[in-house]
Design a protein around this motif. Sequence first.
Motif, PDB file in Angstrom:
ATOM      1  N   GLY A 288       0.849  -1.186   0.000  1.00 24.47           N
ATOM      2  CA  GLY A 288       0.000   0.000   0.000  1.00 24.47           C
ATOM      3  C   GLY A 288       0.886   1.239   0.000  1.00 24.47           C
ATOM      4  O   GLY A 288       0.738   2.125   0.843  1.00 24.47           O
TER       5      GLY A 288
ATOM      6  N   ARG B 121       6.176   7.966  -0.992  1.00 24.88           N
ATOM      7  CA  ARG B 121       6.988   8.865  -0.140  1.00 24.88           C
ATOM      8  C   ARG B 121       7.956   8.085   0.756  1.00 24.88           C
ATOM      9  O   ARG B 121       9.069   8.554   1.022  1.00 24.88           O
TER      10      ARG B 121
ATOM     11  N   ASP C 288       0.569  -1.573  -4.716  1.00 24.10           N
ATOM     12  CA  ASP C 288      -0.641  -0.802  -4.426  1.00 24.10           C
ATOM     13  C   ASP C 288      -1.752  -1.185  -5.404  1.00 24.10           C
ATOM     14  O   ASP C 288      -1.488  -1.658  -6.513  1.00 24.10           O
TER      15      ASP C 288
ATOM     16  N   ALA D 244      -2.711  -6.337  -1.170  1.00 24.61           N
ATOM     17  CA  ALA D 244      -2.079  -6.744   0.090  1.00 24.61           C
ATOM     18  C   ALA D 244      -2.490  -8.158   0.496  1.00 24.61           C
ATOM     19  O   ALA D 244      -1.752  -8.840   1.210  1.00 24.61           O
TER      20      ALA D 244
END
Length: 219
Positions: A48, A53, A69, A93
């Motif tokens: 995810g 970042r 993701d 996930a």
Amino acid sequence: MPRTPVDIGATFDSIAEAFDATRARPWSFVTDWLEGLGPLEGPMVDVGCGNGRHLAVAGQRGMRGIGIDLSVRLLAIARQRVGPDTDQRSGDARDLPIATDAAGAVLAVAVIHHIQEAGGRKDAVSEIRRVLAPGGEAIVSVWALDDPDVVARARARPMEGGDGADMLVPWRAPGGPTVDRYLRVISPGELADILVNRGLEVARSWDAGANHVALVHAP
Ligand SMILES: C[S@@+](CC[C@H](N)C(=O)[O-])C[C@H]1O[C@@H](n2cnc3c(N)ncnc32)[C@H](O)[C@@H]1O
């Protein structure tokens, strides 16, 4: 249990650019963890990964990162942020596109609370356990929506047809439509139970801002 599962990938696709604009800075509990990691046996898998970042921080520290993701638009933003040669994969996930025991470390920040079914949340934790190399460590965090102040600040409301812990949290993009995100209320105790029941060892758990965080080890 809500009858209609929410398509969370589509939810994040629809707010990707605005979401990215508010999530430029990595969270300090993640950077602290990344800085403390020794040499890894395999890549750092960010489950995810959103806009990348935290993958960017891992890259700056010389780690090989893999981002997973459901949102193709956030993955595209992550590729721009981290660089075209990075490994970012469209995936779930609950069924990670990663080989067993292949990950040196796993990060799952603010992701399992978006999984609507209890079995799916357990599957996601089982997948973290499966891909982690023996002795590897992971950070798992959830939004502290068991705290009424956090609920009020987020303007979260119970989802119709849910069991009271299924919440919708509005995302208001400037000038755009309001989009509801599905969030599951998960207490620190429930988080620890899921982790331990799926074979992970909880080394430490704490609150960081409005997040419940657990540091776990694969035995
Ligand atoms: C709140 S954002 C957090 C993003 C990132 N971890 C961060 O800290 O900036 C949640 C992310 O999880 C992704 N996500 C939600 N459910 C997922 C699932 N089952 N599998 C993979 N990604 C998922 C969303 O698309 C979104 O990018």
